[in-house]
Design a protein around this motif. Structure first.
Motif, PDB file in Angstrom:
ATOM      1  N   TYR A   1      18.780  53.502  72.493  1.00 19.37           N
ATOM      2  CA  TYR A   1      19.509  53.550  71.226  1.00 19.37           C
ATOM      3  C   TYR A   1      20.125  54.935  71.089  1.00 19.37           C
ATOM      4  CZ  TYR A   1      20.594  52.157  66.435  1.00 19.37           C
ATOM      5  OH  TYR A   1      21.258  51.796  65.282  1.00 19.37           O
ATOM      6  N   PRO A   2      21.219  55.067  70.312  1.00 22.24           N
ATOM      7  CA  PRO A   2      21.785  56.395  70.084  1.00 22.24           C
ATOM      8  C   PRO A   2      20.729  57.362  69.540  1.00 22.24           C
ATOM      9  CG  PRO A   2      23.297  54.715  69.310  1.00 22.24           C
ATOM     10  CD  PRO A   2      22.015  54.014  69.688  1.00 22.24           C
TER      11      PRO A   2
ATOM     12  N   GLU B   1      21.732  58.280  72.561  1.00 26.30           N
ATOM     13  CA  GLU B   1      22.232  57.930  73.889  1.00 26.30           C
ATOM     14  C   GLU B   1      23.609  57.308  73.723  1.00 26.30           C
ATOM     15  OE1 GLU B   1      17.837  56.888  75.821  1.00 26.30           O
ATOM     16  OE2 GLU B   1      19.413  55.375  75.769  1.00 26.30           O
ATOM     17  N   SER B   2      24.573  57.781  74.499  1.00 21.56           N
ATOM     18  CA  SER B   2      25.962  57.403  74.244  1.00 21.56           C
ATOM     19  C   SER B   2      26.582  56.575  75.358  1.00 21.56           C
ATOM     20  CB  SER B   2      26.809  58.673  74.034  1.00 21.56           C
ATOM     21  OG  SER B   2      26.758  59.501  75.192  1.00 21.56           O
ATOM     22  N   ILE B   3      25.771  56.136  76.328  1.00 21.49           N
ATOM     23  CA  ILE B   3      26.315  55.310  77.395  1.00 21.49           C
ATOM     24  C   ILE B   3      25.452  54.066  77.564  1.00 21.49           C
ATOM     25  CG2 ILE B   3      27.237  57.325  78.617  1.00 21.49           C
ATOM     26  CD1 ILE B   3      25.013  56.945  80.687  1.00 21.49           C
TER      27      ILE B   3
ATOM     28  N   LYS C   1      24.435  52.726  73.821  1.00 22.85           N
ATOM     29  CA  LYS C   1      25.703  52.756  73.074  1.00 22.85           C
ATOM     30  C   LYS C   1      25.961  51.416  72.408  1.00 22.85           C
ATOM     31  CE  LYS C   1      30.713  52.953  73.962  1.00 22.85           C
ATOM     32  NZ  LYS C   1      30.970  51.534  73.612  1.00 22.85           N
ATOM     33  N   TYR C   2      25.830  50.331  73.164  1.00 28.56           N
ATOM     34  CA  TYR C   2      26.122  49.010  72.607  1.00 28.56           C
ATOM     35  C   TYR C   2      25.100  48.602  71.546  1.00 28.56           C
ATOM     36  CZ  TYR C   2      29.711  48.566  76.131  1.00 28.56           C
ATOM     37  OH  TYR C   2      30.833  48.768  76.884  1.00 28.56           O
TER      38      TYR C   2
ATOM     39  N   GLU D   1      26.142  50.457  68.308  1.00 26.02           N
ATOM     40  CA  GLU D   1      27.352  49.926  67.689  1.00 26.02           C
ATOM     41  C   GLU D   1      27.097  48.546  67.083  1.00 26.02           C
ATOM     42  OE1 GLU D   1      30.618  50.073  70.408  1.00 26.02           O
ATOM     43  OE2 GLU D   1      30.583  52.262  70.559  1.00 26.02           O
TER      44      GLU D   1
ATOM     45  N   ASN E   1      29.971  42.760  76.507  1.00 26.41           N
ATOM     46  CA  ASN E   1      30.154  44.108  75.987  1.00 26.41           C
ATOM     47  C   ASN E   1      31.608  44.273  75.552  1.00 26.41           C
ATOM     48  OD1 ASN E   1      27.481  44.916  76.411  1.00 26.41           O
ATOM     49  ND2 ASN E   1      27.886  45.421  78.534  1.00 26.41           N
TER      50      ASN E   1
ATOM     51  N   TYR F   1      30.980  61.882  72.730  1.00 24.89           N
ATOM     52  CA  TYR F   1      31.730  60.646  72.553  1.00 24.89           C
ATOM     53  C   TYR F   1      33.120  60.900  71.977  1.00 24.89           C
ATOM     54  CZ  TYR F   1      32.920  55.871  71.282  1.00 24.89           C
ATOM     55  OH  TYR F   1      33.566  54.654  71.168  1.00 24.89           O
TER      56      TYR F   1
ATOM     57  N   LYS G   1      30.940  50.224  81.750  1.00 25.12           N
ATOM     58  CA  LYS G   1      31.993  51.233  81.746  1.00 25.12           C
ATOM     59  C   LYS G   1      33.376  50.645  82.026  1.00 25.12           C
ATOM     60  CE  LYS G   1      29.750  53.280  85.050  1.00 25.12           C
ATOM     61  NZ  LYS G   1      28.817  52.202  85.447  1.00 25.12           N
TER      62      LYS G   1
END
Length: 408
Positions: free
Chosen positions: A10-11, A13-15, A19-20, A23, A202, A291, A320
């Protein structure tokens, strides 16, 4: 809806999965749903707990209307197969009492299990029998298939046993979703009824990631000139990515001074890759970027590189890829023609077979010499991103899927 989500990532963490997850949870909360996230302290892709977080204590915070409960986690300094299993188990065990309390006391309408699903979902399914909660399992990658097909685990009897348990698990939950059509087909092979499956790919925010007319200032900050042809890889540097292919290609192209490889990211394989690349001055290594600078980063590319190990085909859909396409740049990937990645990229760049360094180099030189073709493929890439991976459309469909599941 009252929604409970469990996933190790979970954020901030940005990848990748983190990330998903962030969001998705924040989007649902913004729509008025009550969302609780059971997760771990951030550790990925560096494989160490981030500064300001604890590996041994529980904590609760509210982030963009999402209640985030972080549970203790053991993170190995040098992840091996056995240590990865213990790592996942440590989170599953520490999260268990929190999830039990949330399901029994709070009675969420639906519980979404993401990662690790193999360890967490069986007991969460059991606990849900004491409530009216529906169980939704979302698969970002097939944990069992990946472990065996990439060689992390090798005992045949163990694979048969684990596959049997997984198949029963998948059939027992109320919904199973995954991120690509090929991965959906694998659900069918595992015995999941079509009416229980849901396609949940995604996405990419095409308003945040988009082609820039000029990006020279950011390129200059990275030491790149207008004459450089930039082949960019940005993302996790792990085993599944097969990034040693890029190192081998850089060795073959050492005399092509205008071609520069930019490798951006962290991960378990980064140190090994740095060792393999010693003495190569045509590779620039940069850390993960904030980000807010992701769009600028993706726009330095003349071509995006998406290498994959052959044995990882259709076990995962590289997250990605959507950002690469949205940036309006062509993609060079390694994949067999029958895979979904190949089907997507063939209209937005070039596809070569895995592990074929000479063909990879040949394709890269072709891209470097054909500006008109790069522009055409870049425009087509942007169109694919908008048509197939628009964030608002995908999350709206997912929300409706959750509502339909609850009504059953």
């Amino acid at each position: 809806m009252r929604i409970l989500i469990q996933s190790i990532n979970y954020p901030p963490e940005s990848i990748s999965t983190g990330k998903y997850n962030g969001e998705m949870a924040e989007w649902l909360a913004a729509k008025g749903h009550q969302v609780t996230m059971i997760t771990a302290p951030p550790y990925y892709p560096q494989w160490q707990i981030w500064k300001g977080y604890s590996a041994v204590t529980y904590s609760v915070e509210i982030i963009h209307q999402v209640k985030v409960v972080r549970c203790p986690l053991w993170v190995p300094q040098k992840p091996s197969t056995f240590k990865r299993i213990l790592h996942l188990l440590s989170f599953t065990l520490s999260a268990a009492p929190v999830v039990f309390w949330q399901i029994v006391k709070e009675q969420p309408d639906i519980v979404i299990v993401i990662q690790p699903y193999f360890f967490a979902a069986p007991w969460i399914r059991l606990v849900s029998l004491f409530s009216k909660s529906k169980i939704w399992l979302h698969i970002q990658d097939y944990e069992i298939d990946t472990a065996f097909e990439l060689g992390f685990l090798k005992l045949k009897w163990l694979r048969c046993f684990a596959t049997l348990i997984e198949s029963r698990l998948l059939r027992s939950v109320d919904r199973v979703s995954t991120v690509s059509s090929r991965m959906m087909e694998r659900l069918s092979l595992k015995g999941v009824c079509p009416e229980k499956t849901f396609f949940f790919p995604n996405w990419v925010d095409t308003q945040t990631i988009f082609p820039l007319d000029s990006n020279e200032v950011f390129r200059q900050q990275l030491g790149l000139t207008a004459e450089n042809f930039v082949a960019l890889y940005a993302g996790n540097m792990g085993v599944k990515q097969g990034l040693d292919l890029i190192i081998k290609a850089a060795k073959q192209l050492i005399d092509h001074k205008h071609i520069v490889f930019v490798l951006c990211g962290e991960g378990a394989q980064r140190k090994q890759l740095l060792t393999e690349a010693q003495g190569l001055n045509n590779i620039k290594w940069i850390p993960l970027q904030p980000y807010k600078q992701l769009n600028q980063l993706l726009n330095i590319a003349d071509v995006h590189l998406l290498p994959q190990r052959e044995d990882a085909a259709d076990l995962v859909m590289p997250s990605k890829l959507s950002g690469m396409l949205a940036s309006g740049r062509p993609v060079l990937t390694t994949a067999h023609q029958e895979t979904q990645v190949a089907e997507i990229v063939k209209n937005a760049g070039l596809v070569v077979p895995p592990n074929q360094v000479d063909l990879f180099v040949e394709a890269l030189l072709k891209l470097a010499s054909d500006t008109e073709k790069r522009i055409l493929w870049g425009k087509q890439a942007r169109t694919i991103a908008i048509q197939q991976w628009d964030k608002e459309r995908i999350l709206t469909q997912f929300e409706q899927g959750l509502l339909n599941c609850i009504e059953i």
